[in-house]
Design a protein around this motif. Structure first.
Motif, PDB file in Angstrom:
ATOM      1  N   ILE A 261       0.839  -1.198   0.000  1.00 24.89           N
ATOM      2  CA  ILE A 261       0.000   0.000   0.000  1.00 24.89           C
ATOM      3  C   ILE A 261       0.877   1.252   0.000  1.00 24.89           C
ATOM      4  N   GLY A 262       1.960   1.219   0.791  1.00 24.68           N
ATOM      5  CA  GLY A 262       2.889   2.346   0.801  1.00 24.68           C
ATOM      6  C   GLY A 262       3.519   2.571  -0.561  1.00 24.68           C
ATOM      7  N   VAL A 263       3.904   1.479  -1.232  1.00 15.41           N
ATOM      8  CA  VAL A 263       4.476   1.593  -2.581  1.00 15.41           C
ATOM      9  C   VAL A 263       3.455   2.199  -3.536  1.00 15.41           C
ATOM     10  N   SER A 264       2.208   1.727  -3.461  1.00 13.75           N
ATOM     11  CA  SER A 264       1.163   2.250  -4.341  1.00 13.75           C
ATOM     12  C   SER A 264       0.907   3.725  -4.083  1.00 13.75           C
ATOM     13  N   LEU A 265       0.955   4.140  -2.821  1.00 17.09           N
ATOM     14  CA  LEU A 265       0.757   5.560  -2.502  1.00 17.09           C
ATOM     15  C   LEU A 265       1.869   6.420  -3.101  1.00 17.09           C
ATOM     16  N   ILE A 266       3.102   5.936  -3.021  1.00 14.69           N
ATOM     17  CA  ILE A 266       4.224   6.685  -3.595  1.00 14.69           C
ATOM     18  C   ILE A 266       4.071   6.800  -5.107  1.00 14.69           C
TER      19      ILE A 266
END
Length: 287
Positions: free
Chosen positions: A76-81
């Protein structure tokens, strides 16, 4: 329906039934996923075992909820970035494109505009393969001939951002261009005649007019990037966004945690979509 055309008594009922069936068809899979994410069962299936939030909050050996699943939270963090980078880059380019196509006249403008639309009609997988092949060929050529290693041109987050940016920027351009087309350019001319600089005119007059379209474009770009799968699948490296992580999990078998992720995405996407609609419907005079 056209009111002036005579209609049978059965037509309104048939039309209402069609609309009802259509929306049931759209909503039924989403409701099933939502129900299974709240079912107190180790498997996403009936019968109903009772209401629970374990698939969101649990942190036990038997059950690991969404918010304690390190792999999913990392994705999810990767997708947000990725989504944030794509949204910012797409909107910045879209503003430039909007002024180029709406305010300027030059040879080849129609051809250039058509080329800008091409990524929208190319399947996502083909687009991803094209971006990957181009980046890999450039990186391999520079490394073989000059000893320069451009790692960012190989599969990874940078290529994912560039691949999504290649078609999402076009959508943002269309949204902002449509708003700019309705702008009364005489307002800018009047401000320039009164001594304002071009930057001040853009900042105080044009930009407030474009603000609803810009905010809407940011939301649309963010959502499209966050939920993109086809292009991302081809370009992803070791850091997998959420869609790829969910795809890998699904190959092992569906679990209630994946339903919980889906419900979370539905709620977040729905909220952002409603915000986009609200912003887009703001009156022109209110920015």
């Amino acid at each position: 329906m056209i009111a002036s055309i005579p209609q049978s008594r059965a037509f309104p009922r048939t039309y209402l039934a069609y609309v009802t069936v259509f929306f049931v068809f759209l909503m039924a899979p989403l409701l099933v996923v939502a129900v299974f994410s709240l079912n107190d069962s180790l498997f996403p299936s009936l019968p109903w075992q009772g209401f629970t939030l374990d698939w969101f909050l649990a942190d036990t050996p038997e059950r690991t909820g969404l918010f304690h699943d390190k792999r999913i939270m990392a994705s999810i963090g990767v997708s947000l970035i990725v989504a944030s980078c794509v949204a910012v880059l797409s909107v910045l380019l879209a503003i430039s494109n909007a002024f180029l196509f709406e305010r300027q006249s030059f040879r080849g403008k129609s051809l250039l505009y058509s080329l800008m639309l091409v990524p929208l009609v190319i399947p996502g997988v083909i687009l991803g393969i094209s971006v990957l092949a181009f980046g890999s060929n450039v990186a391999n050529g520079l490394e073989d001939n000059y000893g320069i290693d451009l790692e960012f041109l190989r599969p990874g987050l940078t290529m994912v951002i560039l691949g999504q940016f290649s078609f999402i920027s076009t959508i943002c351009t269309l949204v902002i261009s449509a708003r700019l087309r309705k702008f009364d350019i005489q307002l800018e001319e009047a401000a320039l005649n009164l001594g304002a600089s071009r930057f001040d005119v853009f900042r105080t007059i044009t930009l407030p007019w474009l603000r609803p379209a810009i905010i809407g474009s940011v939301i649309v770009a963010f959502l499209m990037s966050f939920e993109n799968f086809n292009t991302t699948l081809v370009l992803v490296g070791s850091d997998a966004p959420l869609t790829i992580t969910m795809f890998d999990r699904m190959r092992e078998g569906s679990t209630p945690v994946l339903n919980a992720v889906s419900l979370l995405l539905m709620v977040a996407s729905g909220g952002l979509a409603l915000l986009s609609i609200f912003v887009q419907r703001k009156q022109p005079g209110r920015g």
